[in-house]
Design a protein around this motif. Structure first.
Motif, PDB file in Angstrom:
ATOM      1  N   TYR A  59      -8.464  -0.260   4.621  1.00 33.54           N
ATOM      2  CA  TYR A  59      -9.289   0.247   3.793  1.00 33.54           C
ATOM      3  C   TYR A  59     -10.477  -0.644   3.199  1.00 33.54           C
TER       4      TYR A  59
ATOM      5  N   ASP B 257      -3.849   4.632   5.322  1.00 34.81           N
ATOM      6  CA  ASP B 257      -4.784   4.032   6.269  1.00 34.81           C
ATOM      7  C   ASP B 257      -4.475   2.811   6.534  1.00 34.81           C
TER       8      ASP B 257
ATOM      9  N   ASP C 183      -3.957  10.590  -3.648  1.00 36.00           N
ATOM     10  CA  ASP C 183      -4.097  10.748  -2.481  1.00 36.00           C
ATOM     11  C   ASP C 183      -2.897  10.078  -1.576  1.00 36.00           C
TER      12      ASP C 183
ATOM     13  N   VAL D   2      -5.235  -1.897  -2.541  1.00 34.80           N
ATOM     14  CA  VAL D   2      -5.885  -0.376  -2.313  1.00 34.80           C
ATOM     15  C   VAL D   2      -5.088   0.361  -1.426  1.00 34.80           C
ATOM     16  N   GLY D   3      -4.661   1.409  -1.756  1.00 39.10           N
ATOM     17  CA  GLY D   3      -3.948   2.494  -1.145  1.00 39.10           C
ATOM     18  C   GLY D   3      -2.630   2.272  -0.866  1.00 39.10           C
TER      19      GLY D   3
ATOM     20  N   ILE E 298     -13.709   3.074  -3.136  1.00 37.54           N
ATOM     21  CA  ILE E 298     -12.583   3.550  -3.744  1.00 37.54           C
ATOM     22  C   ILE E 298     -12.803   4.885  -4.125  1.00 37.54           C
TER      23      ILE E 298
ATOM     24  N   ARG F 158      -7.524   7.408  -4.870  1.00 37.26           N
ATOM     25  CA  ARG F 158      -6.646   6.199  -4.010  1.00 37.26           C
ATOM     26  C   ARG F 158      -6.378   5.425  -5.063  1.00 37.26           C
TER      27      ARG F 158
ATOM     28  N   VAL G  64      -5.252   5.052 -10.608  1.00 37.72           N
ATOM     29  CA  VAL G  64      -6.134   5.824 -10.100  1.00 37.72           C
ATOM     30  C   VAL G  64      -6.930   6.738 -11.116  1.00 37.72           C
TER      31      VAL G  64
ATOM     32  N   HIS H 254      -5.272   1.710  -6.745  1.00 41.18           N
ATOM     33  CA  HIS H 254      -5.964   0.508  -6.561  1.00 41.18           C
ATOM     34  C   HIS H 254      -5.852  -0.374  -7.790  1.00 41.18           C
TER      35      HIS H 254
END
Length: 323
Positions: free
Chosen positions: A232, A229, A225, A135-136, A172, A176, A102, A178
């Protein structure tokens, strides 16, 4: 001196997870093994790329901005950043997965490291079958449940995995979580920063040091964060011979062009430099009667003082980046 479209000599970076596609697919010229990153345009201290050809050969971005000021970057960029260049352009080849990581925000990076934050985007150039990006999160988590997942070895279970293919694009933002998965080669556009907080690294030992790599667990907790979601990935459409919006953020703007024939570009109203990254095919950039060829895996920098160019290709995909 009249400024001209500029190519820089890339810097090649050893990475524990690096492969050889930057050489075999993008025709980069190096002899080392496990090269994971080609830094195409960089103003990172100690890692400045230098102009490769023409009267300005050997000069760094910092030199150019010092000598030509807003003619290189645009009045707004020069006023905002002075002699610092705000973006870093890379190609990345992941033979094995990158660490889960991150990046801190501008505010935290400034406070902790006297650096820009690291908002970035990825454009997938190649992906092997079933290759993935992380991702996320794949579910709602909070700080406490994240720490528990990390401490119990279950962090991978709460992260979102997307199987990707060529053309997939992700923005990104800082905060977030990843990671680039094995078998993915991509173009990365980011703020000028080399600050990464490594969260999990598969307990790997780096052959060059004989040690595992440092983790930044405590630093990362406060910048993550934790929101969830359902998607992404960046959705976009691409029409040929048109400038198609890809990612427009407060830190950079990226469009994608599929060029089949000629496209005239007029940047009179754009107060910024422009960067072209060829991600498929090959194109010719015509400026002041001179032709500059940009092959797949090459990047060219257009100083802000240049307003009129023509892009020519039989079939090329090109990323267009500016501030």
């Amino acid at each position: 001196m009249t400024l001209y479209p500029i190519k820089f000599t890339p810097l090649f970076k050893y990475r524990i997870w690096g492969g050889n596609k930057l050489k075999t697919v993008l025709n980069k010229n190096y002899t080392e093994e496990n090269i994971g990153e080609s830094w195409e345009i960089s103003d990172v201290k100690g890692d400045e790329t230098l102009v490769s050809e023409g009267p300005l050969a050997g000069k760094s971005l910092r030199d150019l901005i010092k000598d030509f000021k807003e003619e290189v970057v645009g009045a707004h960029v020069y006023k905002t950043f002075g002699e610092e260049f705000p973006l870093l352009i890379k190609f990345i080849d992941a033979k094995t997965p990158l660490s889960i990581q991150v990046h801190p925000s501008n505010e935290i990076a400034k406070q902790r490291h006297n650096s820009f934050g690291k908002n970035e985007m990825w454009y997938v150039m190649e992906a092997e079958k079933d290759a993935e990006l992380i991702v996320g999160f794949n579910q709602k988590v909070d700080k406490a449940s994240y720490i528990k997942a990390l401490e119990t070895g279950k962090i991978l279970e709460v992260l979102n995995n997307d199987t990707v293919s060529k053309g997939d694009t992700y923005y990104i933002p800082t905060g977030r979580i990843h990671a680039i998965g094995a078998g993915v080669m991509l173009a990365e556009i980011q703020q000028t920063s080399d600050i990464t907080y490594r969260i999990y690294d598969y307990d790997r030992v780096d052959a060059t040091t004989g040690k595992t790599r440092e983790l930044h667990t405590d630093l990362a907790v406060d910048v993550i964060d934790y929101s969830f979601d359902s998607n992404y990935k960046t959705n976009y459409t691409i029409a040929e011979n048109a400038t198609n919006t890809l990612v427009h953020s407060p830190y950079f703007k990226t469009n994608i062009l599929n060029i089949q024939g000629d496209i005239k570009k007029d940047f009179t109203d754009l107060d910024s430099f422009v960067i072209y990254i060829c991600v498929e095919g090959s194109l010719d950039l015509v400026c002041s009667g001179k032709t500059y060829t940009v092959a797949k895996g090459e990047t060219i920098f257009l100083p802000a003082a240049i307003n009129d160019i023509v892009l020519k290709a039989s079939n090329a995909d090109v990323l267009e980046v500016y501030y």
